[in-house]
Design a protein around this motif. Structure first.
Motif, mmCIF file in Angstrom:
data_model
loop_
_atom_site.group_PDB
_atom_site.id
_atom_site.type_symbol
_atom_site.label_atom_id
_atom_site.label_comp_id
_atom_site.label_asym_id
_atom_site.label_seq_id
_atom_site.Cartn_x
_atom_site.Cartn_y
_atom_site.Cartn_z
ATOM 1 N N PRO A 166 0.820 -1.216 0.000
ATOM 2 C CA PRO A 166 0.000 0.000 0.000
ATOM 3 C C PRO A 166 0.852 1.263 0.000
ATOM 4 O O PRO A 166 1.864 1.349 0.712
ATOM 5 C CB PRO A 166 -0.803 -0.119 1.293
ATOM 6 N N LEU A 167 0.432 2.241 -0.815
ATOM 7 C CA LEU A 167 1.165 3.503 -0.944
ATOM 8 C C LEU A 167 0.217 4.675 -0.764
ATOM 9 O O LEU A 167 -0.825 4.759 -1.416
ATOM 10 C CB LEU A 167 1.836 3.594 -2.325
ATOM 11 N N VAL A 168 0.604 5.600 0.113
ATOM 12 C CA VAL A 168 -0.098 6.873 0.298
ATOM 13 C C VAL A 168 0.844 7.979 -0.134
ATOM 14 O O VAL A 168 2.042 7.955 0.171
ATOM 15 C CB VAL A 168 -0.528 7.073 1.768
ATOM 16 N N LEU A 169 0.303 8.953 -0.866
ATOM 17 C CA LEU A 169 1.106 10.083 -1.323
ATOM 18 C C LEU A 169 0.556 11.372 -0.716
ATOM 19 O O LEU A 169 -0.658 11.535 -0.558
ATOM 20 C CB LEU A 169 1.061 10.186 -2.855
ATOM 21 N N ALA A 214 -0.417 9.460 11.319
ATOM 22 C CA ALA A 214 -1.412 8.488 10.860
ATOM 23 C C ALA A 214 -0.722 7.252 10.273
ATOM 24 O O ALA A 214 -1.103 6.106 10.567
ATOM 25 C CB ALA A 214 -2.325 9.131 9.823
ATOM 26 N N ILE A 215 0.287 7.475 9.455
ATOM 27 C CA ILE A 215 1.020 6.368 8.824
ATOM 28 C C ILE A 215 1.745 5.533 9.871
ATOM 29 O O ILE A 215 1.876 4.301 9.724
ATOM 30 C CB ILE A 215 2.004 6.912 7.771
ATOM 31 N N ALA A 216 2.203 6.170 10.932
ATOM 32 C CA ALA A 216 2.885 5.431 11.999
ATOM 33 C C ALA A 216 1.969 4.379 12.618
ATOM 34 O O ALA A 216 2.448 3.362 13.150
ATOM 35 C CB ALA A 216 3.376 6.401 13.075
ATOM 36 N N ALA A 217 0.655 4.623 12.550
ATOM 37 C CA ALA A 217 -0.325 3.676 13.102
ATOM 38 C C ALA A 217 -0.805 2.681 12.060
ATOM 39 O O ALA A 217 -1.760 1.939 12.316
ATOM 40 C CB ALA A 217 -1.512 4.452 13.673
ATOM 41 N N MET A 218 -0.154 2.659 10.877
ATOM 42 C CA MET A 218 -0.583 1.777 9.782
ATOM 43 C C MET A 218 0.609 0.953 9.294
ATOM 44 O O MET A 218 1.229 1.283 8.275
ATOM 45 C CB MET A 218 -1.164 2.628 8.641
ATOM 46 N N PRO A 219 0.964 -0.103 10.005
ATOM 47 C CA PRO A 219 2.125 -0.923 9.620
ATOM 48 C C PRO A 219 2.010 -1.434 8.180
ATOM 49 O O PRO A 219 0.929 -1.786 7.712
ATOM 50 C CB PRO A 219 2.070 -2.092 10.606
ATOM 51 N N LYS A 253 11.748 9.843 15.015
ATOM 52 C CA LYS A 253 11.146 9.650 16.334
ATOM 53 C C LYS A 253 10.024 8.609 16.286
ATOM 54 O O LYS A 253 9.873 7.790 17.214
ATOM 55 C CB LYS A 253 10.609 10.981 16.855
ATOM 56 N N LEU A 254 9.241 8.617 15.211
ATOM 57 C CA LEU A 254 8.125 7.679 15.072
ATOM 58 C C LEU A 254 8.581 6.290 14.630
ATOM 59 O O LEU A 254 7.791 5.340 14.638
ATOM 60 C CB LEU A 254 7.110 8.224 14.065
ATOM 61 N N ARG A 278 -8.860 17.093 11.282
ATOM 62 C CA ARG A 278 -7.402 17.200 11.146
ATOM 63 C C ARG A 278 -6.698 16.542 12.341
ATOM 64 O O ARG A 278 -6.001 17.189 13.120
ATOM 65 C CB ARG A 278 -6.958 18.658 11.032
ATOM 66 N N THR A 279 -6.891 15.226 12.471
ATOM 67 C CA THR A 279 -6.225 14.466 13.522
ATOM 68 C C THR A 279 -5.602 13.225 12.905
ATOM 69 O O THR A 279 -6.115 12.689 11.909
ATOM 70 C CB THR A 279 -7.209 14.032 14.622
ATOM 71 N N PRO A 280 -4.509 12.727 13.486
ATOM 72 C CA PRO A 280 -3.906 11.496 12.962
ATOM 73 C C PRO A 280 -4.893 10.330 12.987
ATOM 74 O O PRO A 280 -4.915 9.508 12.064
ATOM 75 C CB PRO A 280 -2.729 11.247 13.909
ATOM 76 N N GLU A 281 -5.718 10.267 14.038
ATOM 77 C CA GLU A 281 -6.661 9.162 14.168
ATOM 78 C C GLU A 281 -7.685 9.172 13.033
ATOM 79 O O GLU A 281 -8.005 8.125 12.456
ATOM 80 C CB GLU A 281 -7.374 9.237 15.528
ATOM 81 N N ALA A 282 -8.219 10.366 12.709
ATOM 82 C CA ALA A 282 -9.226 10.470 11.647
ATOM 83 C C ALA A 282 -8.619 10.148 10.288
ATOM 84 O O ALA A 282 -9.241 9.460 9.464
ATOM 85 C CB ALA A 282 -9.835 11.868 11.642
ATOM 86 N N PHE A 283 -7.406 10.624 10.057
ATOM 87 C CA PHE A 283 -6.745 10.332 8.775
ATOM 88 C C PHE A 283 -6.439 8.843 8.661
ATOM 89 O O PHE A 283 -6.636 8.233 7.600
ATOM 90 C CB PHE A 283 -5.473 11.172 8.628
ATOM 91 N N ALA A 284 -5.960 8.234 9.748
ATOM 92 C CA ALA A 284 -5.635 6.806 9.710
ATOM 93 C C ALA A 284 -6.883 5.976 9.440
ATOM 94 O O ALA A 284 -6.861 5.025 8.632
ATOM 95 C CB ALA A 284 -4.987 6.376 11.026
#
Length: 397
Positions: A219-222, A239-244, A266-267, A340-346
């Motif tokens: 999977p690729l996100v741009l 968000a990506i950090a929560a998506m292995p 850091k992530l 605009r939160t990492p959780e919503a984007f993930a």
């Protein structure tokens, strides 16, 4: 025949080929029309010595004052850019630099109007120049020119005065128009004209092959946007950090690069994130066609070209509810509008990756947004502006 003088401090040059490329594309489309002639004034802001010796300013100083750029006659006068002034003197310096040049151009090319392609300082200067030359002025609002400069206590009064004085204004989205009205600009003089997208360059391709050509599997996100806090790249990174197993590529450059690189380390996602830097449009098209989704967590936008380019490539988008988001994402086929939160984007990205839509259906959502349609609307708007101006002066011919 309609003669238009396009004024834009955002315009590509030899050293910045992607700078203001959306203005270049719009101008080229307008100039293709048989009933329009165009000249371009693309001023260069250069600080006083010794700051002018810095490499980026030295390059600007070497640009020709006049050249043929992709078939367009482009004038590049220099104006005094005083650092750390908060933009206080930009419009005045721009007006001073442009006055003799536009007077000279007007003698050989009696343009019917000035189309300023950014509100500050372009639009502020254009209003004064139009008054001096006796031609109407249109100012285009694209996003940060109103959201940033229009709310700045130093430049805000200049932006508002220009909006109230201009003969007409263009907003890149209905949301942008609403923001302009909220600032106190007259809504009856604001036309919302959505930008265009190059449907030939940005088009679906075989996604697996496109990924393989970039050396990417899975999977690729741009994300496409300058590396500045406004674009919210840190939100997408979290968000990506929560998506292995998901790879993120970010196309863009800017002063936030080191902060973002530190956050990536850091992530612990350095093996899954690529900071691509400035990427030519053709290469951006390849990445967009390869991506399973495009995510951009901007704090503010008018209507981002990257949204339209992703959708034209058959790639759904995840964006916040800013600017013209609701004009673009009108159904789940086009993507998701989220907080605009990492959780919503993930959460939105997981949903799109788990249930990919047909690329053709995604592309169909933006097929009306062609450059041809954009130039036709601009032409009609400019014609009306010029005719109304002449009627007011009692010199309609």
């Amino acid at each position: 025949m309609l003669r238009v003088l396009v004024l834009s401090t955002l315009f590509p040059d030899l050293y910045r080929p992607n700078f203001g490329i959306f203005v270049e594309r719009q101008t080229l489309s307008l100039a293709k029309r048989a009933d329009v002639q165009v000249r371009v004034a693309a001023p260069r802001g250069v600080p006083p010595w010794p700051l002018s010796l810095l490499s980026r300013y030295r390059k600007l100083a070497t640009l020709p004052s006049r050249e043929n750029w992709k078939g367009l006659e482009v004038h590049r006068p220099a104006f005094l850019n005083i650092p750390a002034s908060g933009g206080r003197f930009h419009a005045r310096a721009l007006t001073r630099a442009l006055t003799p040049m536009l007077e000279s151009i007007h003698r050989d090319f009696p343009f019917d109007m000035i189309a300023a392609e950014f509100f500050f300082p372009d639009g502020v200067a254009a209003v004064e120049l139009g008054r001096r030359l006796g031609v109407p002025v249109s100012i285009k609002a694209r996003g940060s020119d109103v959201h940033r400069w229009g709310r700045n206590p130093v430049t805000g009064p200049q932006v508002l005065a220009a909006g109230r004085t201009a003969d007409g204004m263009i907003a890149v989205s209905e949301g942008m128009r609403d923001d302009m009205i909220a600032l106190g600009m007259p809504g009856e003089r604001i036309e919302a004209v959505v930008t265009g997208v190059d449907l030939e360059r940005f088009a679906p391709r075989d996604r697996t092959e496109a990924k393989a050509s970039l050396g990417i599997a899975g999977p690729l996100v741009l994300s496409v946007g300058a590396l500045i806090p406004l674009k919210g790249h840190d939100i997408v990174l979290r968000a990506i950090a929560a998506m292995p197993g998901v790879t993120l590529c970010i196309a863009g450059e800017g002063p936030d690069r080191k902060r973002l690189a530190d956050l990536i380390d850091k992530l612990g996602i350095a093996d899954r994130v690529r900071l691509l830097g400035n990427v030519p449009p053709a290469e951006v098209a390849s990445y967009l066609a390869a991506a399973d989704a495009m995510a951009l967590a901007s704090e503010r936008e008018g209507l981002a070209n990257a949204w339209l380019e992703a959708l034209a490539s058959g790639t759904p988008i995840v964006i916040p509810d800013v600017g013209g988001a609701r004009q673009v994402v009108r159904s789940d086929v086009a993507g998701r509008i989220v907080a605009r939160t990492p959780e919503a984007f993930a959460a939105a990205l997981r949903e799109l990756l788990a249930n990919p839509g047909r690329a053709g259906a995604v592309r169909a959502t933006v097929e009306p947004f062609t450059w041809e349609a954009n130039s036709a609307r601009l032409h009609d708007y400019f014609e009306h502006l010029v005719s109304a101006y002449r009627l007011r002066l009692g010199c309609d011919n």
